[in-house]
Design a protein around this motif. Sequence first.
Motif, PDB file in Angstrom:
ATOM      1  N   VAL A 171      38.934  42.174  47.371  1.00 16.54           N
ATOM      2  CA  VAL A 171      37.777  42.592  46.580  1.00 16.54           C
ATOM      3  C   VAL A 171      37.752  41.922  45.212  1.00 16.54           C
ATOM      4  O   VAL A 171      36.717  41.388  44.790  1.00 16.54           O
ATOM      5  CB  VAL A 171      37.768  44.121  46.430  1.00 16.54           C
ATOM      6  CG1 VAL A 171      36.681  44.561  45.444  1.00 16.54           C
ATOM      7  CG2 VAL A 171      37.552  44.789  47.781  1.00 16.54           C
ATOM      8  N   PHE A 211      40.358  51.585  46.019  1.00 19.90           N
ATOM      9  CA  PHE A 211      40.960  50.592  46.906  1.00 19.90           C
ATOM     10  C   PHE A 211      42.480  50.646  46.831  1.00 19.90           C
ATOM     11  O   PHE A 211      43.061  50.930  45.782  1.00 19.90           O
ATOM     12  CB  PHE A 211      40.491  49.188  46.513  1.00 19.90           C
ATOM     13  CG  PHE A 211      39.000  49.020  46.544  1.00 19.90           C
ATOM     14  CD1 PHE A 211      38.310  49.031  47.747  1.00 19.90           C
ATOM     15  CD2 PHE A 211      38.284  48.853  45.376  1.00 19.90           C
ATOM     16  CE1 PHE A 211      36.941  48.874  47.777  1.00 19.90           C
ATOM     17  CE2 PHE A 211      36.915  48.689  45.401  1.00 19.90           C
ATOM     18  CZ  PHE A 211      36.242  48.704  46.612  1.00 19.90           C
ATOM     19  N   TYR A 262      32.862  51.940  48.034  1.00 20.93           N
ATOM     20  CA  TYR A 262      33.393  50.767  47.336  1.00 20.93           C
ATOM     21  C   TYR A 262      34.223  51.124  46.113  1.00 20.93           C
ATOM     22  O   TYR A 262      34.156  50.467  45.083  1.00 20.93           O
ATOM     23  CB  TYR A 262      32.253  49.819  46.962  1.00 20.93           C
ATOM     24  CG  TYR A 262      31.214  49.728  48.050  1.00 20.93           C
ATOM     25  CD1 TYR A 262      31.572  49.287  49.327  1.00 20.93           C
ATOM     26  CD2 TYR A 262      29.909  50.122  47.827  1.00 20.93           C
ATOM     27  CE1 TYR A 262      30.643  49.243  50.340  1.00 20.93           C
ATOM     28  CE2 TYR A 262      28.968  50.070  48.842  1.00 20.93           C
ATOM     29  CZ  TYR A 262      29.339  49.632  50.096  1.00 20.93           C
ATOM     30  OH  TYR A 262      28.410  49.587  51.099  1.00 20.93           O
ATOM     31  N   ASN A 264      37.225  48.677  54.898  1.00 20.07           N
ATOM     32  CA  ASN A 264      38.592  49.013  54.496  1.00 20.07           C
ATOM     33  C   ASN A 264      38.687  50.287  53.674  1.00 20.07           C
ATOM     34  O   ASN A 264      39.706  50.955  53.699  1.00 20.07           O
ATOM     35  CB  ASN A 264      39.190  47.864  53.676  1.00 20.07           C
ATOM     36  CG  ASN A 264      39.480  46.650  54.532  1.00 20.07           C
ATOM     37  OD1 ASN A 264      39.847  46.781  55.692  1.00 20.07           O
ATOM     38  ND2 ASN A 264      39.296  45.468  53.961  1.00 20.07           N
ATOM     39  N   SER A 265      37.639  50.619  52.942  1.00 19.43           N
ATOM     40  CA  SER A 265      37.772  51.728  51.995  1.00 19.43           C
ATOM     41  C   SER A 265      37.250  53.053  52.535  1.00 19.43           C
ATOM     42  O   SER A 265      37.553  54.086  51.971  1.00 19.43           O
ATOM     43  CB  SER A 265      37.024  51.402  50.700  1.00 19.43           C
ATOM     44  OG  SER A 265      35.643  51.287  50.957  1.00 19.43           O
ATOM     45  N   GLY A 272      34.346  43.514  53.214  1.00 23.11           N
ATOM     46  CA  GLY A 272      35.662  43.805  52.682  1.00 23.11           C
ATOM     47  C   GLY A 272      35.800  45.210  52.144  1.00 23.11           C
ATOM     48  O   GLY A 272      36.821  45.869  52.349  1.00 23.11           O
ATOM     49  N   GLN A 273      34.767  45.707  51.473  1.00 24.33           N
ATOM     50  CA  GLN A 273      34.853  47.015  50.842  1.00 24.33           C
ATOM     51  C   GLN A 273      34.551  48.151  51.814  1.00 24.33           C
ATOM     52  O   GLN A 273      35.234  49.164  51.821  1.00 24.33           O
ATOM     53  CB  GLN A 273      33.885  47.076  49.662  1.00 24.33           C
ATOM     54  CG  GLN A 273      34.251  46.088  48.557  1.00 24.33           C
ATOM     55  CD  GLN A 273      33.303  46.176  47.386  1.00 24.33           C
ATOM     56  OE1 GLN A 273      32.459  47.050  47.327  1.00 24.33           O
ATOM     57  NE2 GLN A 273      33.440  45.270  46.439  1.00 24.33           N
ATOM     58  N   SER A 299      46.144  46.202  49.227  1.00 21.77           N
ATOM     59  CA  SER A 299      45.721  45.152  50.156  1.00 21.77           C
ATOM     60  C   SER A 299      44.217  44.906  50.071  1.00 21.77           C
ATOM     61  O   SER A 299      43.750  43.772  50.191  1.00 21.77           O
ATOM     62  CB  SER A 299      46.103  45.532  51.591  1.00 21.77           C
ATOM     63  OG  SER A 299      45.445  46.723  51.993  1.00 21.77           O
ATOM     64  N   GLN A 300      43.446  45.979  49.833  1.00 21.09           N
ATOM     65  CA  GLN A 300      42.005  45.819  49.690  1.00 21.09           C
ATOM     66  C   GLN A 300      41.658  45.070  48.406  1.00 21.09           C
ATOM     67  O   GLN A 300      40.743  44.237  48.380  1.00 21.09           O
ATOM     68  CB  GLN A 300      41.335  47.192  49.696  1.00 21.09           C
ATOM     69  CG  GLN A 300      41.471  47.925  51.020  1.00 21.09           C
ATOM     70  CD  GLN A 300      41.153  49.403  50.890  1.00 21.09           C
ATOM     71  OE1 GLN A 300      40.883  49.895  49.795  1.00 21.09           O
ATOM     72  NE2 GLN A 300      41.208  50.127  51.999  1.00 21.09           N
TER      73      GLN A 300
END
Length: 330
Positions: free
Chosen positions: A176, A168, A165, A151-152, A147-148, A171-172
């Motif tokens: 998270v 964000f 990480y 997307n980041s 997830g991190q 949406s992230q």
Amino acid sequence: IMTSWRNPLILTAYIIIFLTGLPANLLALRAFTGRVRQPHPAPIHILLLSLTLADLLLLLLLPFKMTEAAYNFRWYLPELLCALTGFGFYSSIYCSTWLLAGISIERYLGVAFPVQYKLSRKPVYGVIAALVAWIMSFGHCTIVIIGQYWNSTRNATNEDGITCYEDFNSSQLKLVLPVRLELCLFLFFVPMVITIFCYWRFVWIMLTQPHVGAQRRRRAVGLAVVTLLNFLVCFGPYNISHLVGFFTRKSPLWRAEAVVLSSLNASLDPLLFYFSSSAVRRAFGKGLQVLRHRGSSLLGRRGQETAEGTNVDRGVSQAEGAPSSDFTTD
């Protein structure tokens, strides 16, 4: 490139943790490996060996965290290393919490039900407990890293570096923050409650049994205190940051310092090993003797120090003649 006092301080802390934790954990690894190789090893030695491996994983990844701190928390290394470093680093932290809980359960059962425990003690129980701890930590942190990481960092440029990480978007954060909250509750608070209960009962039994020696009582109290410090000082701030982030919808500014405290457990765990196992106490004693012998030989006092070392070794052998890490009261 380091733009404030904060970054050099964090970098210095990582270096100290690395220099103190690595040799101590390598000594513990040698001691526990020898114990596990013996016929029918105790489950406690399997758990302690697993905890040592978790600490070594964290320590081997610390140079990457040092590099990140040195460059103002910008990541100029390949992006894949960012994901792998975070995955291994945070997995080792959460594996340690459940391993500490497993060790506390073993200690409590050993003194509360000594006869039943010795009759039912099998190495496979330690293996299963260690595997469960590793699977839970790696499984949870896989979700976090996916997830991190993807997307980041995908929109960052290599020239400017990336942030691992952090930063964000909304949406992230929807992925998270709930996962971090679940990590805090299931991989920190639950094992901490189990550990506190088990060590409270463990210490109470050790202190109230009249036939338990003073040395074993001191080791029992030391074991409980070091474990409690691990949870409150090392793991506590980092997991509290998950709670704060969940309710404020953003990562707190002191999160980087909390991560440093989490890595401090790799330097505290050798104290736990020392109180837990006579094999580790002998290994640390021999290591100190080697250092003293080499230092004295440089000063031309090799013969005198060798004689002293022989006497010390005899004293250690006599004092540590009891079964390794045996806290049972029978």
